[in-house]
Scaffold this motif. Structure first.
Motif, PDB file in Angstrom:
ATOM      1  N   PHE A  37     -25.395  63.442  73.996  1.00 48.96           N
ATOM      2  CA  PHE A  37     -26.810  63.135  74.249  1.00 48.96           C
ATOM      3  C   PHE A  37     -27.465  64.161  75.170  1.00 48.96           C
ATOM      4  N   LEU A  38     -26.721  64.765  76.059  1.00 44.45           N
ATOM      5  CA  LEU A  38     -27.286  65.852  76.869  1.00 44.45           C
ATOM      6  C   LEU A  38     -27.656  67.038  75.977  1.00 44.45           C
ATOM      7  N   GLY A  43     -31.696  70.125  72.985  1.00 42.54           N
ATOM      8  CA  GLY A  43     -32.034  70.779  71.728  1.00 42.54           C
ATOM      9  C   GLY A  43     -33.080  70.077  70.893  1.00 42.54           C
ATOM     10  N   LEU A  44     -33.521  68.919  71.318  1.00 40.48           N
ATOM     11  CA  LEU A  44     -34.472  68.123  70.540  1.00 40.48           C
ATOM     12  C   LEU A  44     -35.768  68.877  70.207  1.00 40.48           C
ATOM     13  N   PRO A  45     -36.332  69.642  71.127  1.00 40.71           N
ATOM     14  CA  PRO A  45     -37.564  70.367  70.775  1.00 40.71           C
ATOM     15  C   PRO A  45     -37.371  71.390  69.651  1.00 40.71           C
ATOM     16  N   TRP A  56     -27.785  65.827  62.335  1.00 45.99           N
ATOM     17  CA  TRP A  56     -27.746  66.747  63.454  1.00 45.99           C
ATOM     18  C   TRP A  56     -26.976  66.153  64.627  1.00 45.99           C
ATOM     19  N   LEU A  57     -27.197  64.864  64.919  1.00 48.29           N
ATOM     20  CA  LEU A  57     -26.471  64.194  66.007  1.00 48.29           C
ATOM     21  C   LEU A  57     -24.966  64.139  65.730  1.00 48.29           C
ATOM     22  N   TYR A  58     -24.606  63.802  64.505  1.00 51.41           N
ATOM     23  CA  TYR A  58     -23.188  63.721  64.165  1.00 51.41           C
ATOM     24  C   TYR A  58     -22.528  65.105  64.203  1.00 51.41           C
ATOM     25  N   GLN A  59     -23.286  66.137  63.857  1.00 45.98           N
ATOM     26  CA  GLN A  59     -22.735  67.490  63.958  1.00 45.98           C
ATOM     27  C   GLN A  59     -22.503  67.854  65.420  1.00 45.98           C
TER      28      GLN A  59
END
Length: 182
Positions: A37-38, A43-45, A56-59
């Motif tokens: 989550f960090l 990287g969210l933007p 993307w989260l699972y990767q």
């Protein structure tokens, strides 16, 4: 686009289950989830397509798990005491018993003695033993096997052998003074 908090609420239980299925230690799995989550938050933007958020989260989670195992592998070394063992404990027993084998081989009947000497001491293949003895391959194999069986019986009459879990000799004890070969 969703906020980091909304993504956490929606995905943290599923991601934790995914991570926990690959990491046995609960504390390490929780730490890995936090790292995921960090990285997601940082990287969210840069995520351009919100429909690919889950993949993307699972990767990120897969990469975090791989990084964890790589770091553990690099930090885990072979203890100095195991890196260079002093010696195989069975080596002494093998050496002592090998001194007894020569007299035992000499006591074998001649057809078995020749086959054993050629195959076991001179290192010839059983096909080569057959050629030297002028017999068929199956005849040579039979002589070698019977010679080995006779030697095994002689050793069993003389000594009690102790074998490790792989069947290798680790120690022996003479059964008394009954052995005239050793």
């Amino acid at each position: 686009m969703k906020t980091s908090e909304q993504i956490w609420q929606e995905y943290h239980l599923r991601l934790r289950a995914f991570i926990k299925s690959r990491i046995a230690d609960d504390a390490v799995a929780d730490d890995t989830l936090q790292n995921v989550f960090l990285k997601m938050h940082a990287g969210l933007p840069s995520l351009k397509d919100g429909t690919k958020l889950q993949s993307w989260l699972y990767q990120i989670a897969r990469n975090a798990i791989i990084d964890l195992y790589r770091s553990q592998k690099a930090s885990t070394g072979i203890p100095v005491s195991l890196a260079h063992p002093e010696s195989n404990p069975g080596e002494k027993a093998v050496q002592e018993l090998s001194d007894c084998l020569q007299p035992m081989i000499q006591r074998l009947p001649e057809i078995y003695r020749e086959a054993i000497i050629l195959s076991e001491l001179e290192g010839l293949t059983q096909r080569e033993v057959a050629e030297v003895l002028g017999t068929s391959l199956s005849g040579a194999k039979s002589r070698v096997q019977r010679g080995r069986a006779l030697l095994k019986g002689m050793i069993a009459d003389c000594c009690r052998l102790e074998l490790d879990h792989n069947g290798r000799l680790c120690d022996y004890e003479r059964k008394g003074k009954a052995c005239d070969a050793c």
